[in-house]
Scaffold this motif. Structure first.
Motif, short mmCIF file in Angstrom:
data_model
loop_
_atom_site.label_atom_id
_atom_site.label_comp_id
_atom_site.label_asym_id
_atom_site.label_seq_id
_atom_site.Cartn_x
_atom_site.Cartn_y
_atom_site.Cartn_z
N ILE A 165 0.85 -1.19 0.00
CA ILE A 165 0.00 0.00 0.00
C ILE A 165 0.89 1.24 0.00
N SER A 166 0.58 2.18 -0.86
CA SER A 166 1.36 3.42 -0.92
C SER A 166 0.47 4.61 -0.59
N PHE A 167 1.09 5.64 -0.05
CA PHE A 167 0.37 6.87 0.31
C PHE A 167 1.32 8.02 0.06
N ASP A 168 0.89 8.99 -0.73
CA ASP A 168 1.76 10.09 -1.16
C ASP A 168 3.01 9.59 -1.86
N GLY A 169 2.86 8.47 -2.60
CA GLY A 169 3.98 7.93 -3.35
C GLY A 169 4.97 7.13 -2.54
N LYS A 170 4.68 6.93 -1.25
CA LYS A 170 5.59 6.19 -0.38
C LYS A 170 4.87 4.97 0.20
N PRO A 171 5.57 3.86 0.39
CA PRO A 171 4.93 2.68 0.99
C PRO A 171 4.49 2.94 2.42
N VAL A 172 3.33 2.43 2.77
CA VAL A 172 2.79 2.61 4.11
C VAL A 172 3.27 1.47 5.00
#
Length: 488
Positions: free
Chosen positions: A375-382
């Motif tokens: 899962i990514s959020f703002d282009g970064k993995p969560v």
């Protein structure tokens, strides 16, 4: 548990509140109101209690997340109790429970009120009532971090306990500087709104009180009809600023640094804007036939969507009279809430984004069992810890909501009233539907129900866990055992 540092933090909080109580005393002096003496007296009492707690030196100033949660929960309870005393002693709110309810609602930026006639209050009471929103919006402990030095990495634990959202990080290496940046942005936006409201011919006192409520996304109105009696210009101005204060403050920090790419890359902010536009479109199409002009319908729709999703609670229309479609949209927005890292309440847009992606990942794992997807959020993995914490938050939220709803239901009111009163409290909204609609108040509830709703307001503002930890028997048993081991 490091009880000495918790005691010192509580002392600092009360000393700070005693200084803030001098502001409504000044307002009373300006308007020649006799209630000023009660604010001065309560300021002196609060200062004395704070001094007694903070004066004793403590050797160990380092504390962990457990101490941060306990200190935060107790700070907000004491803040609310001492903040309620001027209302009670002055007789403007003769019941101590009601005074506590009003003050908890103020500091938690909920905006639910027990008052039927706001305009009968003194200028000092109106100012203090609105100012509690501004204090609680960014958080009194965040302010303390800006002026008080904490040892090592301890300060991040206070920030995590008080700041809204699934995760808290530093804008700059030192948390103290991060707190100062947040308050600079907060103050700058507040001053800008005051200026624009005054330019719209709103008196300075009313502009200050309205801006305090908007900045803290609290929603205590200074008129019985909230914002409904003001001009269209003022209504649009308040609408825009409610939405601005519902945005993650990291967005503004990136703007200050001219890092526009990072600002517009924030997925939560983009989702927040889309939700607002879609919800406004649905409500507008549903109520456009009610109003005389399209412009009026758009203004009312946009305002109510903004005030609910940002959990502000101002009103320009009695949406209790709108159709079930519009009311359903507004109730859904109550739970969504604003962005993490804003002054808004609710579950937060970021959590809904993370959960939505988690559901998508789970569905894909059923379709393609051997696939691996992060899962990514703002282009970064969560991180898995954030996903787990988000899921746990949802479970705790539902449990607190259900238990609160059950207790409030003993009041005997209809389901819509009970459901939306708890939803308004735990999501820090303000008004609900039916008997707690925008033209009604919470004064009709029993003391038991008010205490439940006060707990919900505090739990909602502090992201549940500080309040849940505070009432956990395990915490106090472990603390008692630690003292026994230290003594023997």
């Amino acid at each position: 548990m490091n009880g000495s540092i918790i005691r010192k933090i509580l002392g600092y909080v009360l000393i700070l509140e005693s200084l803030l109580l001098l502001l409504p005393s000044l307002v009373a002096l300006i308007y020649k109101e006799s209630v000023g003496k009660f604010y001065i007296g309560c300021a002196a009492l609060t200062f004395l209690c704070g001094l007694l707690l903070a004066i004793k030196k403590t050797k160990n100033t380092v504390f962990y997340l457990k101490e941060g949660c306990v200190a935060t929960a107790l700070s907000w309870i004491l803040l609310s109790f001492f903040g309620a005393l001027p209302f009670y002693f002055s007789g403007e709110i003769p019941s101590l429970v009601d005074a506590m309810f009003e003050t908890v609602s103020g500091f938690t930026t909920t905006g639910s009120s027990i008052l039927a006639d706001v305009e009968s209050l003194s200028h000092a009471a109106i100012f203090w009532r609105s100012f509690t929103h501004w204090i609680g919006g960014m958080g009194v402990l965040v302010f303390l971090l800006a002026v008080v030095q904490m040892s090592g990495g301890s300060s991040i634990n206070l920030m995590k306990s008080e700041s809204p959202g699934p995760s808290v990080g530093k804008l700059v290496p030192k948390m103290k500087h991060t707190a100062r940046i947040l308050y600079f942005i907060y103050l700058a936006l507040t001053v800008l709104e005051v200026i624009l409201l005054v330019c719209g011919d709103m008196p300075l006192f009313e502009a200050l009180a309205t801006s305090f409520g908007t900045a803290g996304t609290g929603g205590f109105g200074i008129k019985n009809d909230s914002i409904g009696g003001y001009s269209t210009y003022i209504q649009w101005t308040v609408t825009v600023f409610m939405l601005l204060f519902g945005v993650n403050f990291n967005f503004y920090y990136f703007f200050l640094l001219r890092q526009f790419g990072k600002a517009f890359k924030m997925e939560e902010v983009r989702t927040y804007i889309i939700i607002v536009l879609v919800a406004t479109g649905i409500v507008f199409s549903d109520v456009v036939h009610i109003y005389s002009t399209v412009g009026e319908a758009l203004c009312k729709s946009f305002f109510q969507v903004a005030t609910v999703i940002t959990t502000t609670g101002f009103s320009t229309a009695d949406f209790n009279l709108w159709s079930s479609t519009s009311k359903t949209v507004l109730v859904m927005l109550m739970f969504v809430g604003a962005c993490a890292g804003s002054t808004g309440g609710g579950i937060k847009v970021s959590r809904f984004v993370i959960v939505s992606k988690s559901i998508g990942k789970e569905i894909q794992s059923y379709l393609h069992p051997k696939s691996v997807k992060k899962i990514s959020f703002d282009g970064k993995p969560v991180d898995h810890d954030i996903v787990r914490a988000t899921n746990v938050y949802y479970v705790c939220f539902v449990l607190v909501f259900v238990v609160s709803l059950l207790i409030v239901s003993f009041q005997g009111f209809d389901l819509t009233t009970n459901f939306t009163s708890v939803a308004a409290a735990i999501n820090n909204i303000g008004p609900g539907l039916n008997l707690v609609g925008p033209t009604e108040n919470f004064g009709k509830f029993s003391d038991l129900s008010k205490f439940v709703l006060m707990f919900d307001m505090l739990a909602g503002r502090l992201e549940l866990f500080p309040m849940l930890i505070l009432i956990s028997p395990r915490l106090w048993i472990e603390s008692f055992n630690e003292r026994l081991r230290a003594k023997y």
